[in-house]
Design a protein around this motif. Sequence first.
Motif, PDB file in Angstrom:
ATOM      1  N   VAL A  49       0.823  -1.221   0.164  1.00 50.54           N
ATOM      2  CA  VAL A  49       0.084   0.006  -0.036  1.00 50.54           C
ATOM      3  C   VAL A  49       0.840   1.215   0.025  1.00 50.54           C
ATOM      4  N   ALA A  50       2.105   1.191   0.765  1.00 51.01           N
ATOM      5  CA  ALA A  50       2.747   2.450   0.914  1.00 51.01           C
ATOM      6  C   ALA A  50       3.426   2.643  -0.412  1.00 51.01           C
ATOM      7  N   MET A  51       3.855   1.713  -1.355  1.00 53.18           N
ATOM      8  CA  MET A  51       4.447   1.595  -2.590  1.00 53.18           C
ATOM      9  C   MET A  51       3.253   2.353  -3.437  1.00 53.18           C
ATOM     10  N   ALA A  52       1.932   1.692  -3.665  1.00 53.00           N
ATOM     11  CA  ALA A  52       1.320   2.304  -4.386  1.00 53.00           C
ATOM     12  C   ALA A  52       0.713   3.776  -4.092  1.00 53.00           C
ATOM     13  N   THR A  53       0.615   3.899  -2.806  1.00 49.15           N
ATOM     14  CA  THR A  53       0.220   5.184  -2.543  1.00 49.15           C
ATOM     15  C   THR A  53       1.449   6.368  -2.889  1.00 49.15           C
ATOM     16  N   GLY A  54       2.600   5.748  -2.602  1.00 52.24           N
ATOM     17  CA  GLY A  54       3.813   6.595  -3.068  1.00 52.24           C
ATOM     18  C   GLY A  54       3.827   7.019  -4.187  1.00 52.24           C
ATOM     19  N   LYS A  56       1.339   7.122  -6.369  1.00 51.21           N
ATOM     20  CA  LYS A  56       0.294   8.185  -6.669  1.00 51.21           C
ATOM     21  C   LYS A  56       0.573   9.661  -6.373  1.00 51.21           C
ATOM     22  N   ILE A  57       1.304   9.473  -5.092  1.00 50.12           N
ATOM     23  CA  ILE A  57       1.698  11.041  -4.653  1.00 50.12           C
ATOM     24  C   ILE A  57       2.701  11.469  -5.695  1.00 50.12           C
ATOM     25  N   PHE A  58       3.893  10.657  -5.896  1.00 51.15           N
ATOM     26  CA  PHE A  58       4.574  11.094  -7.033  1.00 51.15           C
ATOM     27  C   PHE A  58       4.052  11.354  -8.419  1.00 51.15           C
ATOM     28  N   GLY A  59       3.156  10.572  -8.809  1.00 51.11           N
ATOM     29  CA  GLY A  59       2.346  10.798 -10.065  1.00 51.11           C
ATOM     30  C   GLY A  59       1.883  12.325 -10.006  1.00 51.11           C
ATOM     31  N   ILE A  60       0.994  12.482  -9.143  1.00 51.59           N
ATOM     32  CA  ILE A  60       0.340  13.791  -8.969  1.00 51.59           C
ATOM     33  C   ILE A  60       1.062  15.009  -9.116  1.00 51.59           C
ATOM     34  N   ALA A  61       2.323  14.804  -8.172  1.00 56.53           N
ATOM     35  CA  ALA A  61       3.189  16.020  -8.076  1.00 56.53           C
ATOM     36  C   ALA A  61       3.920  16.027  -9.369  1.00 56.53           C
ATOM     37  N   ASN A  62       4.219  14.981 -10.096  1.00 53.76           N
ATOM     38  CA  ASN A  62       5.002  15.129 -11.374  1.00 53.76           C
ATOM     39  C   ASN A  62       3.784  15.764 -12.536  1.00 53.76           C
ATOM     40  N   ILE A  63       2.686  15.406 -12.439  1.00 51.73           N
ATOM     41  CA  ILE A  63       1.709  16.072 -13.387  1.00 51.73           C
ATOM     42  C   ILE A  63       1.753  17.556 -13.097  1.00 51.73           C
ATOM     43  N   ILE A 122       3.432   2.021 -12.666  1.00 57.26           N
ATOM     44  CA  ILE A 122       2.389   2.488 -13.424  1.00 57.26           C
ATOM     45  C   ILE A 122       1.895   4.151 -13.293  1.00 57.26           C
ATOM     46  N   SER A 123       1.874   4.466 -12.139  1.00 59.96           N
ATOM     47  CA  SER A 123       1.485   5.875 -11.762  1.00 59.96           C
ATOM     48  C   SER A 123       2.665   6.819 -11.909  1.00 59.96           C
ATOM     49  N   VAL A 124       3.711   6.363 -11.691  1.00 56.76           N
ATOM     50  CA  VAL A 124       5.154   7.322 -11.844  1.00 56.76           C
ATOM     51  C   VAL A 124       5.342   7.098 -13.523  1.00 56.76           C
ATOM     52  N   GLY A 125       5.215   6.144 -14.094  1.00 55.08           N
ATOM     53  CA  GLY A 125       5.660   6.021 -15.694  1.00 55.08           C
ATOM     54  C   GLY A 125       4.464   6.914 -16.549  1.00 55.08           C
ATOM     55  N   LEU A 126       3.205   6.769 -15.976  1.00 56.70           N
ATOM     56  CA  LEU A 126       2.251   7.393 -16.743  1.00 56.70           C
ATOM     57  C   LEU A 126       2.163   8.746 -16.602  1.00 56.70           C
TER      58      LEU A 126
END
Length: 135
Positions: A49-54, A56-63, A122-126
């Motif tokens: 869960v920590a990896m999946a949530t992390g 998502k956080i990275f993905g949102i920040a990157n966007i 997936i979150s980070v890459g996309l």
Amino acid sequence: MEAFWSHPLVESAGYYSVVVLCMILFLAVFELVTKYNNWEEIKKGNMAVAMATGGKIFGIANIFTSSIDQHDTLLAMIGWGVFGYVLLLIAYFMFEFLTPRFNVDTEIGNGNKAVGFISMIISVGLSFVVGASIM
């Protein structure tokens, strides 16, 4: 007063504040669409869960990084950031749909680190793809 609002420090603080608020809102939406309680699972040490949530956080920040970089008004930055987030959310549902042999949420909630890691990637890459496409 115009000089105050256009000062780089004030603009930076404004962008930062808005992105933090958006991140809280977007993470709350992710909390609603997952079958597990993100923060309770992280508190218990669930690394998946920590990896999946992390991710998502990275993905949102990157966007939002790309959105801030490409737009010079706060409203445009928010609009493109929200659009990018929606694409990230769709990707999450696609991951669940494209893995019919197991339930992604259940596996992550049960601590399956491999599924949590793939979800993070997936979150980070996309987020890089979405960020590059923001105009």
